[in-house]
Design an enzyme around this catalytic site. Structure first.
Site, PDB file in Angstrom:
ATOM      1  N   LYS A  18       0.947  -1.265  -0.011  1.00 35.63           N
ATOM      2  CA  LYS A  18      -0.017   0.074  -0.112  1.00 35.63           C
ATOM      3  C   LYS A  18       0.888   1.229  -0.135  1.00 35.63           C
ATOM      4  O   LYS A  18       0.476   2.358  -0.342  1.00 35.63           O
ATOM      5  CB  LYS A  18      -0.845   0.077   1.307  1.00 35.63           C
ATOM      6  CG  LYS A  18      -2.059  -1.018   1.100  1.00 35.63           C
ATOM      7  CD  LYS A  18      -3.144  -0.691   2.067  1.00 35.63           C
ATOM      8  CE  LYS A  18      -4.130  -1.929   1.959  1.00 35.63           C
ATOM      9  NZ  LYS A  18      -3.812  -3.157   3.015  1.00 35.63           N
TER      10      LYS A  18
HETATM   11  N1  GLU Z   1      -6.961  -8.358   5.605  1.00 38.10           N
HETATM   12  C1  GLU Z   1      -5.690  -9.014   4.934  1.00 38.10           C
HETATM   13  C2  GLU Z   1      -4.871  -8.214   3.815  1.00 38.10           C
HETATM   14  O1  GLU Z   1      -5.302  -7.083   3.838  1.00 38.10           O
HETATM   15  C3  GLU Z   1      -6.294 -10.124   4.050  1.00 38.10           C
HETATM   16  C4  GLU Z   1      -6.744 -11.391   4.714  1.00 38.10           C
HETATM   17  C5  GLU Z   1      -7.191 -12.617   4.000  1.00 38.10           C
HETATM   18  O2  GLU Z   1      -7.471 -12.390   2.828  1.00 38.10           O
HETATM   19  O3  GLU Z   1      -7.369 -13.824   4.733  1.00 38.10           O
HETATM   20  O4  GLU Z   1      -3.766  -8.642   3.536  1.00 38.10           O
END
Ligand code: GLU
Length: 292
Positions: free
Chosen positions: A254
């Site tokens: 990001k």
């Molecule tokens: N929230 C996680 C991320 O943004 C992804 C979690 C998942 O897909 O299990 O990397």
């Protein structure tokens, strides 16, 4: 323990953490998950993983929704916010505590990093187990006045669950080996849950049948499979897609503002063209799939 039967129709999901803008890799992942569900007349769900009180921001949630809509991604049902499901996570943690599988941990990151013996796993140093052996009276005393996380007693949990495997779209039946991850955190010092516990519970609560996520989370699947078994949850089919890397060969993150979906939008790129390109694995200049 055998997993519960899965519902007939496919349910997939995209589960971003609102800690920054989405990049093309997120867009690609979300498109694949949506397309998979649509091809099966199934449902595609959106979950915002916002348990990190310091890094998650409401403006990022809005931006994620805007970016996904721009790319032509639509989801079924309400958006699920992890911050609104804390009670469920606490209940599951209580169950694990009652099974004697969780213990409070008072260590700081510095304590763990300083542990000379700590081997490294995919999430940094594997916890050396310092607080696992604390006497009950010391535990009680410190819990009243020191911030603490909750960790799983992985050795005990693995013996209780017995041999486990998950179904992987690319590799068939994969044996779960959560011991490699050590005593991972079930609830953080600053939140009544962790990524592992919340994600596992949510996938089950949302009826997710197919988890499509990046290769970087493959190690987490070993842990999630164990938690499913301990908490009597169904186990979805998993597929871990390759990650995208930038011109420097580093994973897109990001922080790399240059490849944020918002920047491509600002450059006047047509979203339908971008979506078609991503589906065909044609990525913007300089971006490519990491070598498997
Ligand atoms: N929230 C996680 C991320 O943004 C992804 C979690 C998942 O897909 O299990 O990397």
């Amino acid at each position: 323990m055998t997993p519960h039967p899965l519902p007939q129709h496919m349910v997939t999901r995209f589960a971003p953490s609102p800690t920054g803008r989405l990049h093309v890799g997120h867009g690609w992942s979300a498109l694949m998950a949506m397309d998979m569900a649509r091809a099966d007349s199934g449902a595609f769900r959106l979950r915002i993983e916002d348990i990190d009180g310091t890094r998650s921001r409401p403006e990022h949630v809005e931006a994620i929704i805007e970016d996904l809509r721009w790319l032509g991604i639509g989801w079924d049902g309400d958006v699920v916010f992890q911050s609104q499901r804390l009670g469920d996570y606490e209940a599951a943690l209580d169950r694990l505590k009652a099974m004697d599988l969780a213990y409070p941990c008072f260590c700081t990151r510095a304590d763990i990093a300083a542990s000379a013996t700590a081997p490294h796993g995919s999430e940094g140093p594997v916890y050396p187990g310092t607080c696992r052996g604390l006497r009950a009276d010391e535990r009680e005393r410190r819990m009243t006045r020191e911030p603490h996380a909750w960790r799983i007693d992985m050795g005990r949990a693995v013996s209780m669950a017995g041999p486990l495997s998950w179904q992987d779209a690319d590799h068939g039946t994969v044996s779960a080996n959560p011991l490699l991850a050590g005593d991972v955190v079930l609830a953080r010092k600053d939140a009544p849950t962790s990524y592992h516990l919340a994600c596992t519970l949510d996938d089950a609560a949302m009826g997710v049948t197919h988890v499509l996520r990046g290769e970087d989370l493959r190690a987490a699947t070993h842990i999630h499979r164990l938690l499913q078994a301990l908490l009597d949850l169904s186990s979805p089919l998993y597929r871990h897609h390759p990650l995208l890397v930038g011109p420097d060969g580093r994973r897109l993150a990001k922080r790399d503002g240059s490849i944020a979906l918002a920047d491509l939008r600002a450059q006047g790129i047509a979203p339908t063209q971008l979506a078609d390109d991503l589906r065909a694995r044609r990525f913007p200049v300089g971006i490519r799939l990491a070598q498997a």
